[in-house]
Design an enzyme around this catalytic site. Sequence first.
Site, PDB file in Angstrom:
ATOM      1  N   THR A  18       2.167 -95.386 -57.515  1.00 48.07           N
ATOM      2  CA  THR A  18       1.209 -95.182 -58.603  1.00 48.07           C
ATOM      3  C   THR A  18       0.071 -96.193 -58.576  1.00 48.07           C
ATOM      4  OG1 THR A  18       2.864 -94.169 -60.021  1.00 48.07           O
ATOM      5  CG2 THR A  18       1.019 -95.218 -61.132  1.00 48.07           C
ATOM      6  N   SER A  62       7.192 -93.777 -53.592  1.00 50.09           N
ATOM      7  CA  SER A  62       8.243 -94.702 -53.146  1.00 50.09           C
ATOM      8  C   SER A  62       9.562 -94.008 -52.827  1.00 50.09           C
ATOM      9  CB  SER A  62       8.461 -95.806 -54.180  1.00 50.09           C
ATOM     10  OG  SER A  62       9.026 -95.298 -55.367  1.00 50.09           O
ATOM     11  N   ASP A  95       9.398 -96.188 -58.653  1.00 52.48           N
ATOM     12  CA  ASP A  95      10.628 -95.394 -58.738  1.00 52.48           C
ATOM     13  C   ASP A  95      11.800 -96.033 -57.994  1.00 52.48           C
ATOM     14  OD1 ASP A  95       9.202 -93.579 -60.199  1.00 52.48           O
ATOM     15  OD2 ASP A  95       9.111 -92.029 -58.645  1.00 52.48           O
TER      16      ASP A  95
HETATM   17  N1  ASP Z   1       5.972 -92.977 -60.504  1.00 54.87           N
HETATM   18  C1  ASP Z   1       6.056 -93.750 -59.345  1.00 54.87           C
HETATM   19  C2  ASP Z   1       5.379 -95.098 -59.490  1.00 54.87           C
HETATM   20  O1  ASP Z   1       5.546 -95.661 -60.530  1.00 54.87           O
HETATM   21  C3  ASP Z   1       5.737 -93.061 -58.093  1.00 54.87           C
HETATM   22  C4  ASP Z   1       6.379 -93.805 -56.979  1.00 54.87           C
HETATM   23  O2  ASP Z   1       7.397 -94.442 -57.183  1.00 54.87           O
HETATM   24  O3  ASP Z   1       5.814 -93.797 -55.886  1.00 54.87           O
HETATM   25  O4  ASP Z   1       4.728 -95.624 -58.642  1.00 54.87           O
END
Ligand code: ASP
Length: 339
Positions: A18, A62, A95
């Site tokens: 993110t 991730s 994540d």
């Molecule tokens: N929602 C996730 C983040 O906080 C996406 C990920 O883990 O890549 O980055």
Amino acid sequence: MGAQVRRAQVLIVSLGGTIASTSTPSVGGVVPQLSALDLVAAVPALDDVANVDAVSFRQVPSGDLDFADLIALAQLIETNVTSGVDGVVVTQGTDTIEETSFALDVLLDVAVPVVVTGAMRNPTLASPDGPGNLLAAVRVAAAATARGLGCLVVMNDEVHAARFVRKTHSSSLATFQSPSAGPLGWVSEERVRIVLRCAPLAGIPVTKSDVVAPVALVTCALGDDGRTLGGLLDLGYRGVVIDAFGGGHVPSAMVRAIEELASTMPVVLCSRTGGGEVLSHTYGFSGSESDLLSRGVTSGGALDGRKARVALCLALAASRGPRDAMAAFARVRDSLSRD
Ligand code: ASP
């Protein structure tokens, strides 16, 4: 004239997530696409903290990172530490931070701070947290007081030990918590405050040529009879972590399947509660912790299921056989919560 204080050299390695995600016309949502240099350019205040170098290492959500990525990342970090960097920041998706940071903790044997950070609010939203998290993470990576603490997670101005931290909320900025131990410290204004220190974690040296075998993580649930367990060997799994109820309990209907599995591969018992440690001798019912431990199951101690799985994967990869692997696993487990 006073002696000149040398500016810290900090390496920033970006993996996506993110913090690096923005929208594209062709896709209906944000995706990782900002480089490490883009992330640095968005935080001019980094200039006041350290000399930073930026490397884009992966560009993925991730959940797409794997152990090969982390082993390669650990080698990149060790090479840079040998060349003299004072600290390292890894940016990635939140994540899987609780697993990746712990894997780096187990893989790395370095004294300098290695700090993992990310963002909950992407750069297209009001008040994205990525720039603030990156600045705080670089402050911690540059801080002498953060040396020797193993791998750290800095989010929301808190400093967490990788061995204890968990993502506890799907969207809150305060999602990262360490339920068993609390944070090691915090960042306030430009200061890094470390108020708790943890003991050195035992490491597992894994090389690029080691093969990381699949380890299943099975969460126990009400009324479960363990019917999935019987298929794990044929599916190619080489170890299992059971995320059990409370202090390490499963329904009695699962006991037979667990005992059979433990005669074919390492089976580790953890608590799905995410805090505290697995008991050893309190309950005596069928499916209790003492029952399972007497049937060849290994205690995960204070490791939660996800971290125990990381440790078991790396232990199996680095070892000649299950016995060696369980010795390596036990060293990591026992260094987390010493008697
Ligand atoms: N929602 C996730 C983040 O906080 C996406 C990920 O883990 O890549 O980055």
